[in-house]
Design a protein around this motif. Structure first.
Motif, PDB file in Angstrom:
ATOM      1  N   ASP A  80       0.661   5.205   0.064  1.00  0.00           N
ATOM      2  CA  ASP A  80      -0.308   6.248   0.386  1.00  0.00           C
ATOM      3  C   ASP A  80       0.447   7.514   0.784  1.00  0.00           C
ATOM      4  O   ASP A  80       1.092   7.549   1.839  1.00  0.00           O
ATOM      5  CB  ASP A  80      -1.215   5.769   1.516  1.00  0.00           C
ATOM      6  CG  ASP A  80      -2.310   6.741   1.874  1.00  0.00           C
ATOM      7  OD1 ASP A  80      -2.328   7.877   1.337  1.00  0.00           O
ATOM      8  OD2 ASP A  80      -3.158   6.374   2.706  1.00  0.00           O
TER       9      ASP A  80
ATOM     10  N   LYS B 200       2.980  -0.887   4.260  1.00  0.00           N
ATOM     11  CA  LYS B 200       2.431   0.429   3.937  1.00  0.00           C
ATOM     12  C   LYS B 200       3.565   1.449   3.973  1.00  0.00           C
ATOM     13  O   LYS B 200       4.398   1.412   4.878  1.00  0.00           O
ATOM     14  CB  LYS B 200       1.363   0.835   4.947  1.00  0.00           C
ATOM     15  CG  LYS B 200       0.162  -0.073   4.963  1.00  0.00           C
ATOM     16  CD  LYS B 200      -0.824   0.357   6.031  1.00  0.00           C
ATOM     17  CE  LYS B 200      -1.972  -0.626   6.127  1.00  0.00           C
ATOM     18  NZ  LYS B 200      -2.888  -0.266   7.215  1.00  0.00           N
TER      19      LYS B 200
ATOM     20  N   VAL C 272       0.849  -1.188   0.000  1.00  0.00           N
ATOM     21  CA  VAL C 272       0.000   0.000   0.000  1.00  0.00           C
ATOM     22  C   VAL C 272       0.885   1.239   0.000  1.00  0.00           C
ATOM     23  O   VAL C 272       1.637   1.469   0.943  1.00  0.00           O
ATOM     24  CB  VAL C 272      -0.933   0.017   1.232  1.00  0.00           C
ATOM     25  CG1 VAL C 272      -1.802   1.258   1.226  1.00  0.00           C
ATOM     26  CG2 VAL C 272      -1.770  -1.251   1.301  1.00  0.00           C
TER      27      VAL C 272
ATOM     28  N   THR D 279       1.440  -7.247   5.136  1.00  0.00           N
ATOM     29  CA  THR D 279       1.034  -5.955   4.592  1.00  0.00           C
ATOM     30  C   THR D 279       2.156  -4.954   4.832  1.00  0.00           C
ATOM     31  O   THR D 279       2.673  -4.856   5.937  1.00  0.00           O
ATOM     32  CB  THR D 279      -0.261  -5.443   5.271  1.00  0.00           C
ATOM     33  OG1 THR D 279      -1.308  -6.385   5.040  1.00  0.00           O
ATOM     34  CG2 THR D 279      -0.670  -4.085   4.715  1.00  0.00           C
TER      35      THR D 279
ATOM     36  N   TYR E  38       8.174   2.972   6.701  1.00  0.00           N
ATOM     37  CA  TYR E  38       7.196   1.964   6.305  1.00  0.00           C
ATOM     38  C   TYR E  38       6.592   1.324   7.548  1.00  0.00           C
ATOM     39  O   TYR E  38       7.144   1.399   8.646  1.00  0.00           O
ATOM     40  CB  TYR E  38       7.835   0.886   5.423  1.00  0.00           C
ATOM     41  CG  TYR E  38       8.927   0.109   6.132  1.00  0.00           C
ATOM     42  CD1 TYR E  38       8.638  -1.060   6.823  1.00  0.00           C
ATOM     43  CD2 TYR E  38      10.241   0.558   6.127  1.00  0.00           C
ATOM     44  CE1 TYR E  38       9.640  -1.761   7.486  1.00  0.00           C
ATOM     45  CE2 TYR E  38      11.238  -0.127   6.773  1.00  0.00           C
ATOM     46  CZ  TYR E  38      10.934  -1.302   7.457  1.00  0.00           C
ATOM     47  OH  TYR E  38      11.918  -1.979   8.125  1.00  0.00           O
TER      48      TYR E  38
END
Length: 120
Positions: free
Chosen positions: A83, A107, A81, A105, A95
């Protein structure tokens, strides 16, 4: 297990932490459980994280693991992800890496953070 890396973080990983991760996260929380990467994998990505998904795909292939890449999917066992809203919290290189019993996951605000998260 979850970890976070950010240049602006003031909380440091304790020197006696039982997990060695490079690059070293600034925050590390460990809980019970484990995750084993299966023979077949799905990498889902959102935002502008296609390049990171392709890099992870190549890494899995080099380990003789199968993988496919899906854009904007929630079904992957690897979720990337990107963003931009995370920039203030994580910076350009930070991160968040969450490892669950059913997948991973990562991000980040940008490509560099995703790269570091994949390395970890």
């Amino acid at each position: 297990m979850g970890c976070s890396s950010s240049k602006s973080s003031l909380i440091k990983t304790p020197p006696n932490a039982s997990v060695v991760i490079i690059p070293q996260p600034h925050i590390l929380s460990i809980s019970d459980g484990s995750y084993t990467v299966p023979k077949s994998n799905t990498i889902s990505y959102s935002g502008s994280s296609k390049k990171a998904a392709e890099w992870l795909h190549k890494l899995l292939q080099s380990a003789n693991l199968n993988s496919e890449i899906e854009e904007r999917s929630e079904r992957g066992n690897f979720k990337l992800v990107q963003d931009i809203a995370l920039t203030k919290e994580l910076g350009d290189e930070g991160y968040v890496l969450d490892i669950y019993s059913d997948g991973v996951t990562i991000k980040a605000a940008g490509e560099t953070g995703l790269f570091y998260g994949i390395q970890s």
